[in-house]
Write a protein that holds these residues in place. Structure first.
Motif, PDB file in Angstrom:
ATOM      1  N   ALA A  98       0.813  -1.176   0.063  1.00  0.00           N
ATOM      2  CA  ALA A  98       0.235   0.046   0.088  1.00  0.00           C
ATOM      3  C   ALA A  98       0.798   1.325   0.009  1.00  0.00           C
ATOM      4  N   ALA A  99       2.143   1.065   0.441  1.00  0.00           N
ATOM      5  CA  ALA A  99       3.020   2.422   0.273  1.00  0.00           C
ATOM      6  C   ALA A  99       3.846   2.393  -1.228  1.00  0.00           C
ATOM      7  N   GLN A 100       3.452   3.085  -1.961  1.00  0.00           N
ATOM      8  CA  GLN A 100       4.273   2.881  -3.321  1.00  0.00           C
ATOM      9  C   GLN A 100       4.952   3.882  -3.291  1.00  0.00           C
ATOM     10  N   CYS A 101       4.818   5.310  -3.875  1.00  0.00           N
ATOM     11  CA  CYS A 101       5.654   6.148  -3.889  1.00  0.00           C
ATOM     12  C   CYS A 101       5.946   6.810  -2.477  1.00  0.00           C
ATOM     13  N   GLY A 102       5.108   6.814  -1.365  1.00  0.00           N
ATOM     14  CA  GLY A 102       5.166   7.332  -0.179  1.00  0.00           C
ATOM     15  C   GLY A 102       4.595   8.542   0.191  1.00  0.00           C
ATOM     16  N   TYR A 103       4.079   9.333  -0.855  1.00  0.00           N
ATOM     17  CA  TYR A 103       3.824  10.757  -1.061  1.00  0.00           C
ATOM     18  C   TYR A 103       2.546  10.619   0.314  1.00  0.00           C
ATOM     19  N   CYS A 104       1.794   9.906  -0.244  1.00  0.00           N
ATOM     20  CA  CYS A 104       0.413   9.925   0.852  1.00  0.00           C
ATOM     21  C   CYS A 104       0.313   9.067   1.926  1.00  0.00           C
ATOM     22  N   THR A 105       1.681   8.364   2.213  1.00  0.00           N
ATOM     23  CA  THR A 105       1.553   7.415   3.283  1.00  0.00           C
ATOM     24  C   THR A 105       1.422   7.827   4.561  1.00  0.00           C
ATOM     25  N   PRO A 106       1.880   8.761   4.962  1.00  0.00           N
ATOM     26  CA  PRO A 106       1.721   9.293   6.319  1.00  0.00           C
ATOM     27  C   PRO A 106       0.371   9.578   6.724  1.00  0.00           C
ATOM     28  N   GLY A 107      -0.197  10.558   5.834  1.00  0.00           N
ATOM     29  CA  GLY A 107      -1.807  10.915   6.033  1.00  0.00           C
ATOM     30  C   GLY A 107      -2.652   9.795   5.943  1.00  0.00           C
ATOM     31  N   MET A 108      -2.540   8.781   4.928  1.00  0.00           N
ATOM     32  CA  MET A 108      -3.286   7.709   4.992  1.00  0.00           C
ATOM     33  C   MET A 108      -3.153   6.815   6.183  1.00  0.00           C
ATOM     34  N   LEU A 109      -1.977   6.540   6.648  1.00  0.00           N
ATOM     35  CA  LEU A 109      -1.781   5.905   8.001  1.00  0.00           C
ATOM     36  C   LEU A 109      -2.659   6.492   9.075  1.00  0.00           C
ATOM     37  N   MET A 110      -2.518   7.825   9.124  1.00  0.00           N
ATOM     38  CA  MET A 110      -3.018   8.526  10.166  1.00  0.00           C
ATOM     39  C   MET A 110      -4.649   8.621  10.187  1.00  0.00           C
ATOM     40  N   ALA A 111      -5.079   8.665   8.888  1.00  0.00           N
ATOM     41  CA  ALA A 111      -6.579   8.663   8.710  1.00  0.00           C
ATOM     42  C   ALA A 111      -7.007   7.414   9.021  1.00  0.00           C
ATOM     43  N   ASP A 126     -16.800   2.482   4.860  1.00  0.00           N
ATOM     44  CA  ASP A 126     -16.173   3.206   5.675  1.00  0.00           C
ATOM     45  C   ASP A 126     -14.760   3.733   5.681  1.00  0.00           C
ATOM     46  N   VAL A 127     -14.054   2.680   4.926  1.00  0.00           N
ATOM     47  CA  VAL A 127     -12.669   2.901   4.900  1.00  0.00           C
ATOM     48  C   VAL A 127     -12.485   4.178   3.696  1.00  0.00           C
ATOM     49  N   ILE A 128     -13.292   3.967   2.843  1.00  0.00           N
ATOM     50  CA  ILE A 128     -13.286   4.867   1.440  1.00  0.00           C
ATOM     51  C   ILE A 128     -13.323   6.348   2.050  1.00  0.00           C
ATOM     52  N   GLU A 129     -14.630   6.400   2.972  1.00  0.00           N
ATOM     53  CA  GLU A 129     -14.954   7.764   3.389  1.00  0.00           C
ATOM     54  C   GLU A 129     -13.874   8.199   4.619  1.00  0.00           C
ATOM     55  N   ALA A 130     -13.261   7.324   5.080  1.00  0.00           N
ATOM     56  CA  ALA A 130     -12.174   7.919   6.250  1.00  0.00           C
ATOM     57  C   ALA A 130     -10.830   8.472   5.292  1.00  0.00           C
ATOM     58  N   ILE A 131     -10.472   7.832   4.314  1.00  0.00           N
ATOM     59  CA  ILE A 131      -9.452   8.501   3.474  1.00  0.00           C
ATOM     60  C   ILE A 131      -9.630   9.238   2.460  1.00  0.00           C
ATOM     61  N   SER A 132     -10.882   9.760   2.371  1.00  0.00           N
ATOM     62  CA  SER A 132     -11.299  10.570   1.283  1.00  0.00           C
ATOM     63  C   SER A 132     -10.613  12.002   1.069  1.00  0.00           C
ATOM     64  N   GLY A 133     -10.070  12.522   2.246  1.00  0.00           N
ATOM     65  CA  GLY A 133      -9.358  13.722   2.335  1.00  0.00           C
ATOM     66  C   GLY A 133      -7.869  13.550   1.811  1.00  0.00           C
ATOM     67  N   ASN A 134      -7.368  12.308   1.348  1.00  0.00           N
ATOM     68  CA  ASN A 134      -6.261  11.940   1.026  1.00  0.00           C
ATOM     69  C   ASN A 134      -5.870  11.916  -0.396  1.00  0.00           C
ATOM     70  N   ILE A 135      -4.998  12.311  -1.173  1.00  0.00           N
ATOM     71  CA  ILE A 135      -4.802  12.178  -2.469  1.00  0.00           C
ATOM     72  C   ILE A 135      -3.293  11.094  -2.632  1.00  0.00           C
ATOM     73  N   CYS A 136      -3.752   9.991  -3.313  1.00  0.00           N
ATOM     74  CA  CYS A 136      -2.692   9.135  -3.846  1.00  0.00           C
ATOM     75  C   CYS A 136      -2.144   9.286  -5.260  1.00  0.00           C
ATOM     76  N   ARG A 137      -0.984   9.759  -5.277  1.00  0.00           N
ATOM     77  CA  ARG A 137      -0.587  10.303  -6.678  1.00  0.00           C
ATOM     78  C   ARG A 137      -0.415   9.025  -7.601  1.00  0.00           C
ATOM     79  N   CYS A 138      -0.396   7.869  -6.958  1.00  0.00           N
ATOM     80  CA  CYS A 138       0.053   6.455  -7.886  1.00  0.00           C
ATOM     81  C   CYS A 138      -1.284   5.948  -7.917  1.00  0.00           C
ATOM     82  N   THR A 139      -2.306   6.635  -7.832  1.00  0.00           N
ATOM     83  CA  THR A 139      -3.889   5.929  -7.611  1.00  0.00           C
ATOM     84  C   THR A 139      -3.689   4.352  -7.062  1.00  0.00           C
ATOM     85  N   GLY A 140      -3.140   4.370  -6.161  1.00  0.00           N
ATOM     86  CA  GLY A 140      -2.984   3.093  -5.269  1.00  0.00           C
ATOM     87  C   GLY A 140      -4.080   2.996  -4.463  1.00  0.00           C
TER      88      GLY A 140
END
Length: 158
Positions: A98-111, A126-140
């Motif tokens: 789930a950690a591809q380029c790493g750009y979103c990883t800190p925010g995704m983990l905290m969410a 629920d998961v989709i809603e919880a991470i909806s404020g985080n952008i993943c550049r890798c579309t991962g």
């Protein structure tokens, strides 16, 4: 310009720093405390990579004035692990790629942590809603969603 004293709990330990008026929490954490785990992304609250937990609630540190955390508890990605032992979410991210380029990883983990702390058995929605404020550049998003669900499953069985 005078500096303001600021005391709060950072990942379980008390810290005291001096901040300029208008300093955001992201700058205080990175430049004054040395916690580089909240990342600078967009600087406008749109990407979620700077997300932290303040008293257990998810906040964007780039939009949070440092002075507002006086006397409160701030948790960052660096506070998830226990020594060399990864948090179950961190392990699930590694196991599910789930950690591809790493750009979103800190925010995704905290969410994800904020979600699982309030709902240990979330649905996919629920998961989709919880991470909806985080952008993943890798579309991962799929590996991230699967990792969070796997961590929730591991918690339920533990």
């Amino acid at each position: 310009m005078s500096k303001t004293p600021l005391q709060f709990r950072h990942n379980g330990r008390d810290v005291a720093i001096f901040v300029d008026g208008g300093t955001n929490l992201l700058v205080a954490l990175r430049e004054l405390i040395g916690d580089m785990t909240p990342k600078f992304g967009c600087g406008q609250g749109g990407c979620g990579t700077c997300s932290v937990l303040i008293d257990g609630e998810l906040h964007l540190s780039c939009l949070t004035l440092a002075e507002t955390v006086a006397g409160r508890s701030v948790e960052t990605l660096d506070g998830l692990k226990q020594g060399p032992n990864l948090h179950p979410l961190q392990r699930a991210f590694a196991d599910n790629f789930a950690a591809q380029c790493g750009y979103c990883t800190p925010g995704m983990l905290m969410a994800a942590k904020a979600l699982l702390d309030r709902n240990p058995s979330p649905s996919r929605a629920d998961v989709i809603e919880a991470i909806s404020g985080n952008i993943c550049r890798c579309t991962g998003y799929e590996p991230i969603i699967n990792a969070i669900l796997a961590a929730a499953g591991g918690r339920a069985s533990a």
